[in-house]
Design a protein around this motif. Sequence first.
Motif, mmCIF file in Angstrom:
data_model
loop_
_atom_site.group_PDB
_atom_site.id
_atom_site.type_symbol
_atom_site.label_atom_id
_atom_site.label_comp_id
_atom_site.label_asym_id
_atom_site.label_seq_id
_atom_site.Cartn_x
_atom_site.Cartn_y
_atom_site.Cartn_z
ATOM 1 N N PHE A 32 0.841 -1.184 0.000
ATOM 2 C CA PHE A 32 0.000 0.000 0.000
ATOM 3 C C PHE A 32 0.876 1.233 0.000
ATOM 4 O O PHE A 32 1.945 1.244 0.599
ATOM 5 C CB PHE A 32 -0.865 0.072 1.270
ATOM 6 N N LEU A 33 0.389 2.261 -0.642
ATOM 7 C CA LEU A 33 1.047 3.544 -0.494
ATOM 8 C C LEU A 33 0.066 4.460 0.189
ATOM 9 O O LEU A 33 -1.129 4.211 0.211
ATOM 10 C CB LEU A 33 1.494 4.120 -1.836
ATOM 11 N N LEU A 54 -1.474 1.650 11.214
ATOM 12 C CA LEU A 54 -2.111 1.423 9.920
ATOM 13 C C LEU A 54 -1.704 0.077 9.351
ATOM 14 O O LEU A 54 -2.545 -0.699 8.882
ATOM 15 C CB LEU A 54 -1.748 2.543 8.942
ATOM 16 N N ARG A 55 -0.433 -0.231 9.418
ATOM 17 C CA ARG A 55 0.061 -1.515 8.904
ATOM 18 C C ARG A 55 -0.588 -2.680 9.644
ATOM 19 O O ARG A 55 -1.054 -3.641 9.029
ATOM 20 C CB ARG A 55 1.574 -1.569 9.042
ATOM 21 N N GLN A 59 -3.052 -5.466 7.965
ATOM 22 C CA GLN A 59 -2.657 -6.885 8.005
ATOM 23 C C GLN A 59 -3.744 -7.733 8.666
ATOM 24 O O GLN A 59 -4.072 -8.818 8.187
ATOM 25 C CB GLN A 59 -1.327 -7.063 8.752
ATOM 26 N N ARG A 60 -4.291 -7.234 9.766
ATOM 27 C CA ARG A 60 -5.346 -7.961 10.466
ATOM 28 C C ARG A 60 -6.575 -8.112 9.576
ATOM 29 O O ARG A 60 -7.159 -9.180 9.464
ATOM 30 C CB ARG A 60 -5.703 -7.214 11.755
ATOM 31 N N VAL A 66 1.583 -6.852 4.913
ATOM 32 C CA VAL A 66 1.371 -5.565 4.251
ATOM 33 C C VAL A 66 2.672 -4.785 4.270
ATOM 34 O O VAL A 66 3.386 -4.753 5.265
ATOM 35 C CB VAL A 66 0.257 -4.763 4.968
ATOM 36 N N ASP A 67 2.978 -4.165 3.156
ATOM 37 C CA ASP A 67 4.128 -3.274 3.016
ATOM 38 C C ASP A 67 3.570 -1.874 2.808
ATOM 39 O O ASP A 67 2.588 -1.703 2.095
ATOM 40 C CB ASP A 67 4.916 -3.719 1.779
ATOM 41 N N LEU A 68 4.163 -0.870 3.423
ATOM 42 C CA LEU A 68 3.692 0.507 3.263
ATOM 43 C C LEU A 68 4.763 1.373 2.615
ATOM 44 O O LEU A 68 5.944 1.206 2.869
ATOM 45 C CB LEU A 68 3.338 1.123 4.621
ATOM 46 N N PHE A 69 4.325 2.310 1.805
ATOM 47 C CA PHE A 69 5.210 3.276 1.172
ATOM 48 C C PHE A 69 4.553 4.642 1.303
ATOM 49 O O PHE A 69 3.352 4.778 1.086
ATOM 50 C CB PHE A 69 5.408 2.938 -0.311
#
Length: 94
Positions: A32-33, A54-55, A59-60, A66-69
């Motif tokens: 996600f960005l 948020l991550r 994920q839950r 989840v990867d965040l950018f």
Amino acid sequence: MREELRARGIVGIGFFGSYATGRNDAYSDIAFLKASDYRNRFTGYDYMQTLLELRETLQRGLGRPVDLFDLDSQSPIKGDVEREWIPALSTARK
């Protein structure tokens, strides 16, 4: 969720990476960005706490890593991310 994100200064989220380009497999994380106005609203610590929360929430809810950018990043992959991203949620008021 939209109100919670808005309260945290997040103005939108979207997908990038293998899920956005159709190359995902059983081992792919969901990337996600996010775009934010955190610089005007939060300290560095609050911003990091927001990202971690948020991550974990994503994920839950998705049952996947989840990867965040952050679009405010100066990362060398920013151009690639911007070309691939698919908007998923805007917190703009309607």
